[in-house]
Design an enzyme around this catalytic site. Structure first.
Site, PDB file in Angstrom:
ATOM      1  N   ILE A  51      35.521  25.164  42.429  1.00  0.00           N
ATOM      2  CA  ILE A  51      34.627  25.772  41.437  1.00  0.00           C
ATOM      3  C   ILE A  51      34.879  25.144  40.062  1.00  0.00           C
ATOM      4  O   ILE A  51      33.947  24.895  39.291  1.00  0.00           O
ATOM      5  CB  ILE A  51      34.805  27.305  41.397  1.00  0.00           C
ATOM      6  CG1 ILE A  51      34.651  27.901  42.818  1.00  0.00           C
ATOM      7  CG2 ILE A  51      33.802  27.940  40.449  1.00  0.00           C
ATOM      8  CD1 ILE A  51      34.949  29.386  42.920  1.00  0.00           C
ATOM      9  N   ASN A 104      46.141  22.428  45.358  1.00  0.00           N
ATOM     10  CA  ASN A 104      45.047  22.527  46.348  1.00  0.00           C
ATOM     11  C   ASN A 104      43.866  21.636  45.955  1.00  0.00           C
ATOM     12  O   ASN A 104      42.713  21.976  46.216  1.00  0.00           O
ATOM     13  CB  ASN A 104      44.584  23.989  46.470  1.00  0.00           C
ATOM     14  CG  ASN A 104      43.764  24.209  47.730  1.00  0.00           C
ATOM     15  OD1 ASN A 104      44.069  23.641  48.792  1.00  0.00           O
ATOM     16  ND2 ASN A 104      42.714  25.005  47.632  1.00  0.00           N
ATOM     17  N   ASP A 154      51.960  23.201  36.010  1.00  0.00           N
ATOM     18  CA  ASP A 154      51.872  24.457  36.742  1.00  0.00           C
ATOM     19  C   ASP A 154      51.704  25.566  35.711  1.00  0.00           C
ATOM     20  O   ASP A 154      52.529  25.693  34.799  1.00  0.00           O
ATOM     21  CB  ASP A 154      53.157  24.653  37.569  1.00  0.00           C
ATOM     22  CG  ASP A 154      52.979  25.748  38.591  1.00  0.00           C
ATOM     23  OD1 ASP A 154      52.549  26.860  38.195  1.00  0.00           O
ATOM     24  OD2 ASP A 154      53.242  25.497  39.779  1.00  0.00           O
ATOM     25  N   PHE A 158      40.657  29.356  36.366  1.00  0.00           N
ATOM     26  CA  PHE A 158      40.420  29.307  37.813  1.00  0.00           C
ATOM     27  C   PHE A 158      41.717  29.253  38.612  1.00  0.00           C
ATOM     28  O   PHE A 158      41.722  29.605  39.796  1.00  0.00           O
ATOM     29  CB  PHE A 158      39.642  28.032  38.191  1.00  0.00           C
ATOM     30  CG  PHE A 158      38.243  27.963  37.674  1.00  0.00           C
ATOM     31  CD1 PHE A 158      37.235  28.717  38.260  1.00  0.00           C
ATOM     32  CD2 PHE A 158      37.911  27.142  36.611  1.00  0.00           C
ATOM     33  CE1 PHE A 158      35.931  28.654  37.795  1.00  0.00           C
ATOM     34  CE2 PHE A 158      36.613  27.072  36.142  1.00  0.00           C
ATOM     35  CZ  PHE A 158      35.617  27.825  36.732  1.00  0.00           C
ATOM     36  N   SER A 200      36.485  38.344  41.987  1.00  0.00           N
ATOM     37  CA  SER A 200      35.888  38.175  43.312  1.00  0.00           C
ATOM     38  C   SER A 200      35.247  39.475  43.782  1.00  0.00           C
ATOM     39  O   SER A 200      35.690  40.576  43.408  1.00  0.00           O
ATOM     40  CB  SER A 200      37.006  37.791  44.285  1.00  0.00           C
ATOM     41  OG  SER A 200      36.562  37.915  45.615  1.00  0.00           O
ATOM     42  N   TYR A 235      46.069  38.759  48.126  1.00  0.00           N
ATOM     43  CA  TYR A 235      45.154  37.933  47.324  1.00  0.00           C
ATOM     44  C   TYR A 235      44.169  38.830  46.566  1.00  0.00           C
ATOM     45  O   TYR A 235      43.991  38.699  45.350  1.00  0.00           O
ATOM     46  CB  TYR A 235      44.382  36.938  48.216  1.00  0.00           C
ATOM     47  CG  TYR A 235      43.209  36.324  47.486  1.00  0.00           C
ATOM     48  CD1 TYR A 235      43.404  35.357  46.505  1.00  0.00           C
ATOM     49  CD2 TYR A 235      41.888  36.741  47.752  1.00  0.00           C
ATOM     50  CE1 TYR A 235      42.325  34.820  45.801  1.00  0.00           C
ATOM     51  CE2 TYR A 235      40.817  36.207  47.053  1.00  0.00           C
ATOM     52  CZ  TYR A 235      41.045  35.242  46.081  1.00  0.00           C
ATOM     53  OH  TYR A 235      39.977  34.723  45.382  1.00  0.00           O
ATOM     54  N   LYS A 247      43.438  39.897  42.241  1.00  0.00           N
ATOM     55  CA  LYS A 247      42.189  39.946  41.460  1.00  0.00           C
ATOM     56  C   LYS A 247      42.040  41.323  40.788  1.00  0.00           C
ATOM     57  O   LYS A 247      41.673  41.406  39.625  1.00  0.00           O
ATOM     58  CB  LYS A 247      40.980  39.635  42.342  1.00  0.00           C
ATOM     59  CG  LYS A 247      40.972  38.208  42.899  1.00  0.00           C
ATOM     60  CD  LYS A 247      40.973  37.161  41.789  1.00  0.00           C
ATOM     61  CE  LYS A 247      41.051  35.743  42.314  1.00  0.00           C
ATOM     62  NZ  LYS A 247      41.332  34.750  41.261  1.00  0.00           N
ATOM     63  N   LEU A 257      33.571  30.162  55.975  1.00  0.00           N
ATOM     64  CA  LEU A 257      32.482  29.860  56.907  1.00  0.00           C
ATOM     65  C   LEU A 257      31.811  28.510  56.632  1.00  0.00           C
ATOM     66  O   LEU A 257      31.612  27.714  57.549  1.00  0.00           O
ATOM     67  CB  LEU A 257      31.445  30.993  56.842  1.00  0.00           C
ATOM     68  CG  LEU A 257      30.240  30.846  57.749  1.00  0.00           C
ATOM     69  CD1 LEU A 257      30.660  30.748  59.212  1.00  0.00           C
ATOM     70  CD2 LEU A 257      29.274  32.017  57.547  1.00  0.00           C
TER      71      LEU A 257
END
Ligand code: NAD
Ligand code: UDP
Length: 339
Positions: free
Chosen positions: A13, A36, A59, A82, A126, A151, A155, A202
């Site tokens: 993103i 990542n 970091d 992000f 999210s 996770y 958020k 997905l």
């Protein structure tokens, strides 16, 4: 040019948002530890916009390194944060890794914003904060449910940390963006999503199954209480999502708004099977799949009411689904060639 610090900016993103920011004439400074992602996205951003963002490898949990970077760019008008780990399953196995990384990074960002008086924050939240919603579509006022993974907790807690910090420091304002399911790639196929190993999500799985990298897609659950029995999500084009970050930043720059929360989705729910069929229609490529048992923790159905973003940010999702799916497939073909 106004500077914006983008943590996690070499990621999926972040890289698309860097393009949107540069197109809107902001100067982008990316901070990322490449845990990542890789620096190829910087070249992709340059090929699209003509400008390579400044990149600082660090970091965000390392406060000294953060201070050096923020000191250098103390004139930044905002931070888009992000940087986070995002694998739900891994977070269940390694909760401390997720709390330390995601919340440690966020606290450092807020500390640096206070120290260097940087006024605007955009935070990647999210739809996971809504858990299993009682009503659809969900608005920003839909009550939050207990998160189903560490996770998700990062958020929920992250939103709370920011809200408390803004309350105590009115010189900082923040926008919490609750993303629904971002998919697709830049239409140029210069940047896109690069999942590490076997994809959890997905869309990249559909692309890899279509490309023959995976034998078949497991479709998780066909017995949900939904019209066709498959899970429903709100799949939003990554470029639309990226543009919302620019709109959020500009809105904060236009006045004092304290804390704002926006859903970023299309407002339309799509079942897993509908997405597979739409992909086949958009690309002409078959997706081999098998029906599999439900995946633990999956919410049966969720999609956004994104009216608030339309009203206040003058933003809404525009890209038609078939274009988004075609862009995902173009990107998949491109990364196959690079390998
Ligand atoms: P991504 O993994 O592609 O990007 C995250 C980037 O952050 C990576 O480049 C990674 O190297 C970097 N990073 C992680 N920890 C870091 C640290 N401690 N210091 C510096 N860099 C660090 O993921 P993405 O899909 O682009 O997600 C971006 C943000 O959006 C994340 O906060 C994620 O939780 C959130 N989000 C993503 C989705 C989604 O479906 N992709 C949905 C909702 C929310
Ligand atoms: N899904 C699936 N097979 C997969 C990956 C996902 O059937 O290999 C389904 C999953 O059950 C969910 C939807 O696709 O209904 C979106 O899942 P994803 O992991 O992409 O996003 P999230 O669960 O975070 O909404």
């Amino acid at each position: 040019m106004q500077k914006v610090i983008v943590t996690g900016g070499t990621g999926y993103i972040g890289s698309h948002t860097a393009v949107a920011l540069q197109n809107a004439r902001y100067q982008v400074i990316i901070l990322d530890n490449l845990s990542n992602s890789d620096t190829d996205s910087l070249d992709g951003i340059q090929r699209i916009t003509g400008t390579k963002p400044e990149f600082i490898k660090l970091d965000c949990t390392n406060k000294d390194d953060m201070r050096c970077a923020f000191e250098k760019h103390r004139d930044a008008v905002g931070v888009i944060h992000f940087a986070a780990l995002k694998a739900v399953g891994e977070s269940v196995e390694k909760p401390l890794l997720y709390y330390r990384n995601n919340l440690g990074a966020l606290i450092n960002v807020l500390d640096m914003m206070q120290e260097f008086k940087i006024p605007c924050l955009v935070f990647s939240s999210s739809a996971t904060v809504y858990g299993v919603p009682e009503q659809l579509p969900v608005t920003e006022d839909t009550p939050l449910q207990p998160a189903t993974s560490p996770y998700g907790q990062t958020k929920v807690i992250g939103e709370n940390i920011i809200t408390d910090t803004v309350r105590a420091n009115p010189q900082i304002q923040a926008t919490l963006l609750r993303y629904f399911n971002p998919i697709g790639a830049h239409p140029s196929a210069e940047i896109g999503e690069k999942p590490n190993g076997v994809p959890n999500n997905l869309m990249p799985y559909i692309c890899q199954a279509a490309a023959g990298i995976r034998e078949y897609l497991n479709v998780f659950g066909n017995d949900y209480d939904t019209p066709d029995g498959f899970c429903i999500r709100d799949y939003i084009d990554i470029n639309d999502l990226a543009n919302a970050h620019v709109a959020a930043l500009k809105h904060m720059q236009s006045g004092k708004h304290g804390i704002n929360v926006f859903n970023l989705g299309t407002g339309r729910g799509q079942s897993v099977m509908e997405l597979i069929q739409a992909f086949e229609g958009a690309t002409g490529v078959k997706v081999p799949y098998k029906l599999s048992p439900r995946r633990t923790g999956d919410v049966p159905a969720i999609y956004a009411n994104a009216d608030r973003a339309e009203k206040i940010l003058k933003w809404r999702a525009n890209v038609p689904l078939n274009e988004t799916l075609a862009s995902a497939w173009r990107w998949q073909q491109k990364i196959l060639k690079l390998k």
